[in-house]
Design a protein around this motif. Structure first.
Motif, PDB file in Angstrom:
ATOM      1  N   ARG A  10       0.828  -1.208   0.000  1.00  0.00           N
ATOM      2  CA  ARG A  10       0.000   0.000   0.000  1.00  0.00           C
ATOM      3  C   ARG A  10       0.850   1.240   0.000  1.00  0.00           C
ATOM      4  NH1 ARG A  10       2.397   2.254   4.038  1.00  0.00           N
ATOM      5  NH2 ARG A  10       2.112   1.476   6.134  1.00  0.00           N
ATOM      6  N   ALA A  12       0.345   5.026   1.473  1.00  0.00           N
ATOM      7  CA  ALA A  12      -0.609   5.591   2.445  1.00  0.00           C
ATOM      8  C   ALA A  12      -0.306   7.057   2.734  1.00  0.00           C
ATOM      9  CB  ALA A  12      -0.545   4.767   3.731  1.00  0.00           C
ATOM     10  N   PRO A  13      -0.499   7.910   1.757  1.00  0.00           N
ATOM     11  CA  PRO A  13      -0.147   9.317   1.973  1.00  0.00           C
ATOM     12  C   PRO A  13      -1.167  10.046   2.845  1.00  0.00           C
ATOM     13  CG  PRO A  13      -1.202   9.056  -0.148  1.00  0.00           C
ATOM     14  CD  PRO A  13      -1.082   7.680   0.427  1.00  0.00           C
ATOM     15  N   SER A  14      -0.676  11.083   3.500  1.00  0.00           N
ATOM     16  CA  SER A  14      -1.573  11.985   4.221  1.00  0.00           C
ATOM     17  C   SER A  14      -1.795  13.189   3.310  1.00  0.00           C
ATOM     18  CB  SER A  14      -0.922  12.456   5.518  1.00  0.00           C
ATOM     19  OG  SER A  14      -0.537  11.332   6.273  1.00  0.00           O
ATOM     20  N   GLU A  46      -4.560   8.620   4.334  1.00  0.00           N
ATOM     21  CA  GLU A  46      -4.493   8.774   5.797  1.00  0.00           C
ATOM     22  C   GLU A  46      -4.858  10.211   6.163  1.00  0.00           C
ATOM     23  OE1 GLU A  46      -0.953   6.800   7.362  1.00  0.00           O
ATOM     24  OE2 GLU A  46      -2.046   4.959   6.902  1.00  0.00           O
ATOM     25  N   TYR A 215      -1.215   7.498  15.047  1.00  0.00           N
ATOM     26  CA  TYR A 215      -0.762   6.961  13.752  1.00  0.00           C
ATOM     27  C   TYR A 215      -0.293   5.505  13.851  1.00  0.00           C
ATOM     28  CZ  TYR A 215       2.873   5.624  10.513  1.00  0.00           C
ATOM     29  OH  TYR A 215       3.653   4.888   9.678  1.00  0.00           O
ATOM     30  N   VAL A 219      -2.357   2.736  11.738  1.00  0.00           N
ATOM     31  CA  VAL A 219      -1.669   2.238  10.543  1.00  0.00           C
ATOM     32  C   VAL A 219      -1.516   0.721  10.646  1.00  0.00           C
ATOM     33  CG1 VAL A 219       0.795   2.328  11.156  1.00  0.00           C
ATOM     34  CG2 VAL A 219       0.091   3.014   8.900  1.00  0.00           C
ATOM     35  N   ARG A 233       8.064   2.014   2.695  1.00  0.00           N
ATOM     36  CA  ARG A 233       7.827   3.435   2.999  1.00  0.00           C
ATOM     37  C   ARG A 233       9.147   4.120   3.309  1.00  0.00           C
ATOM     38  NH1 ARG A 233       4.811   2.025   8.691  1.00  0.00           N
ATOM     39  NH2 ARG A 233       6.569   0.902   9.609  1.00  0.00           N
ATOM     40  N   HIS A 237      10.090   6.414   9.042  1.00  0.00           N
ATOM     41  CA  HIS A 237       9.188   5.581   9.842  1.00  0.00           C
ATOM     42  C   HIS A 237       9.895   4.414  10.529  1.00  0.00           C
ATOM     43  CE1 HIS A 237       5.522   7.704   8.957  1.00  0.00           C
ATOM     44  NE2 HIS A 237       5.865   7.757   7.694  1.00  0.00           N
TER      45      HIS A 237
END
Ligand code: GLU
Length: 547
Positions: A10, A12-14, A46, A215, A219, A233, A237
């Protein structure tokens, strides 16, 4: 016999800003990995930070991904593209109800606990740790609160956070880029899963006590419920990952593979930022970079082909050869020159009609005095007909396709053939084409290099002679006319070479160097004939000399 399930990855951008190159590379590597392995690529938005998330950023980032050639198999519905898969919803803001249920489960199983510590108490712990040069991790004080104490606090309406009780330390995970990563016991405290309602929580997904799941928690739940097998990612992170691993353990869920991609640095080895130049995909797009150039460049930011040499790849060529094993953990340096080189390479390969469409947009934006070319309906002037007929090869208006618009398109194609090879990205075209489109005589004189050339006595003589010839010339000017004038001026004044050509070129094009007169003069005169609002050769030299 069991079969290994296909990978599910995936992005998963904000949606709190424009998609920048770092995140776009993350999306690309996820996509390449999915396509290479025959797996699924999921887009999850996100957007739980409601204060900073904006629907327009969400739309923009989907457009940017699409533009780069990155499509998704599951994700929020968008502009007719495949909407929801069967693991939705794919916007975190639509999943809020779900998280509270999991918190109840962890509390009931004793894998999480309520932490009633106040901000002040936590602050005091931090200060104490700093004074004793220890790591800043929560002491775990509320782990052992008695049931009575908990009941009393709840009855008194004391706010609380929910923390995970980490049982197995140290925490380890496998990273496909970095190998085995381990976090020492004393560096990972019991992480907050749900923040206390009091204490400035920013998101809005409240649990029954008003808390906000954080988060790391959401997540992990989302990744687990979406059956994500590989989490690819940014390396910002990494420090979150042990907490997420602990959450997988607490739920008894299989831990996915991780791959953390290195940071992207600017040429000065500082974290890439706007200071270094464009960083968002939409800016590169506006600047007239081709998506295949940018996608190719992003692929090379931390990955290289096995032969160590080849650098030009389409997405289709990358799919069969891409592997996470070849991704480097060292930081990638963003090299604008190399991106420009790739862009020039793809501009050369691109279908001229496609380039013309993109270029037209740039010209319309920067030279609205001349463009757009195609919508205008001016009729041919008698002069225009004469100049078109006198071209080599002559342009005859009796061919049915020879409408004014078609002629203008041909002219534009010739303009592009001359100037596209001279640019790194298409927004440079209007300035590069100024020798044809026209220029401001005062600014051309002020340019320091031009000014030095024009200050010479010889330059004054050349321009005087040139203006005299221009004034007595009738009709359009051909390259041969211009050559003849140069010969005559040389004979009359004895001035030759640079002293002769540079001032003449400045008067004609605004710059002392540039494409051949043979190429420029017909374009200027045809542009004038086609009623494009381009000042003709005679007029522009008169204007310049008269300044
Ligand atoms: N929304 C997070 C970000 O944009 C996603 C991080 C992750 O991939 O886990 O940084």
């Amino acid at each position: 016999m069991t079969t290994t399930p296909k990978p599910r990855v995936r992005f998963a951008p904000s949606p709190t800003g424009l998609l920048h190159v770092g995140n776009a590379r993350t999306a690309l590597y996820n996509w390449l990995f999915a396509r290479h392995t025959g797996g699924q690529f999921i887009l999850r938005i996100e957007d739980t930070d409601l204060e900073r998330s904006q629907a327009s950023y969400e739309t923009q980032l989907m457009e940017d991904l699409h533009w780069l050639g990155i499509n998704w198999d599951e994700g929020p519905s968008w502009d007719g593209l495949p909407g929801e898969g069967d693991h939705g919803p794919y916007r975190q803001s639509e999943r809020l109800a779900l998280y509270a249920e999991y918190t109840e489960r962890l509390l009931a199983e004793g894998k999480a606990y309520r932490c009633f510590c106040t901000q002040e108490e936590l602050e005091a712990e931090r200060t104490h740790a700093t004074q004793h040069h220890g790591p800043h991790v929560y002491s775990g004080r509320c782990r052992s609160l008695s049931q009575d104490a908990i009941e009393q606090n709840l009855a008194a309406g004391k706010p609380y956070a929910v923390r995970l009780k980490i049982e197995d330390r140290p925490l380890r995970f496998h990273d496909m880029v970095r190998g085995s990563v381990e976090f020492a016991a004393e560096t990972v405290g019991d992480p907050v899963l749900v923040r206390s309602a009091i204490g400035g929580a920013a998101g809005l997904s409240k649990n029954e006590a008003g808390g906000v799941p954080v988060y790391n928690y959401v997540v992990t739940i989302d990744d687990a419920l979406m059956d994500i097998t590989h989490v690819i990612r940014g390396d910002d992170h990494i420090s979150n990952t042990p907490k997420q691993v602990a959450i997988y353990h607490a739920f008894g869920w299989p831990v996915p593979e991780f791959a953390h991609l290195s940071t992207i640095l600017g040429p000065d080895r500082e974290r890439l930022s706007k200071r270094h130049g464009a960083t968002s995909i939409s800016t590169f797009r506006q600047m007239g970079y081709l998506p295949e150039a940018l996608a190719n460049y992003l692929a090379l930011l931390g990955w290289g082909a096995e032969d160590g040499k080849t650098e030009t790849f389409t997405l289709a060529e990358l799919v069969p050869i891409f592997s996470l094993e070849r991704v480097t953990p060292s930081p990638a340096i963003f090299d604008f020159d190399k991106l420009n080189w790739l862009n020039r390479y793809y501009l050369k390969l691109a279908d001229p009609e496609r380039v013309a469409k993109l270029a037209e947009r740039q010209f319309c934006q920067h030279r609205p005095d001349i463009f757009p070319l195609w919508s205008s309906s001016e009729l041919y002037t008698a002069e225009a007909l004469a100049v078109l007929a006198s071209q080599d090869p002559p342009i005859h208006l009796n061919r049915p396709s020879n409408t004014l618009i078609a002629l203008r398109k041909e002219w534009f194609a010739r303009l592009l053939a001359l100037f596209v090879p001279a640019v790194d990205h298409l927004d440079q075209l209007p300035a590069k084409a100024a020798p044809v489109l026209g220029f401001n005589p005062e600014s051309a004189r002020r340019d320091p290099e031009n000014a030095a050339i024009l200050a010479a006595d010889s330059a004054r003589s050349v321009l005087g002679e040139l203006a005299g010839r221009v004034r007595t010339h009738s009709g359009f000017v051909t390259p041969d006319d211009f050559k003849e004038w140069m010969k005559e001026i040389q004979a009359a004044t004895g001035i030759k070479g640079k002293e002769l050509y540079h001032p003449a070129r400045i008067a004609l094009t605004g710059a002392h160097s540039g494409p051949d007169f043979d190429k420029i003069i017909p374009l200027i005169e045809q542009g004038t004939a086609l009623a494009l609002g381009i000042t003709g050769v005679r007029e522009r030299i008169e204007q310049f000399v008269g300044v």
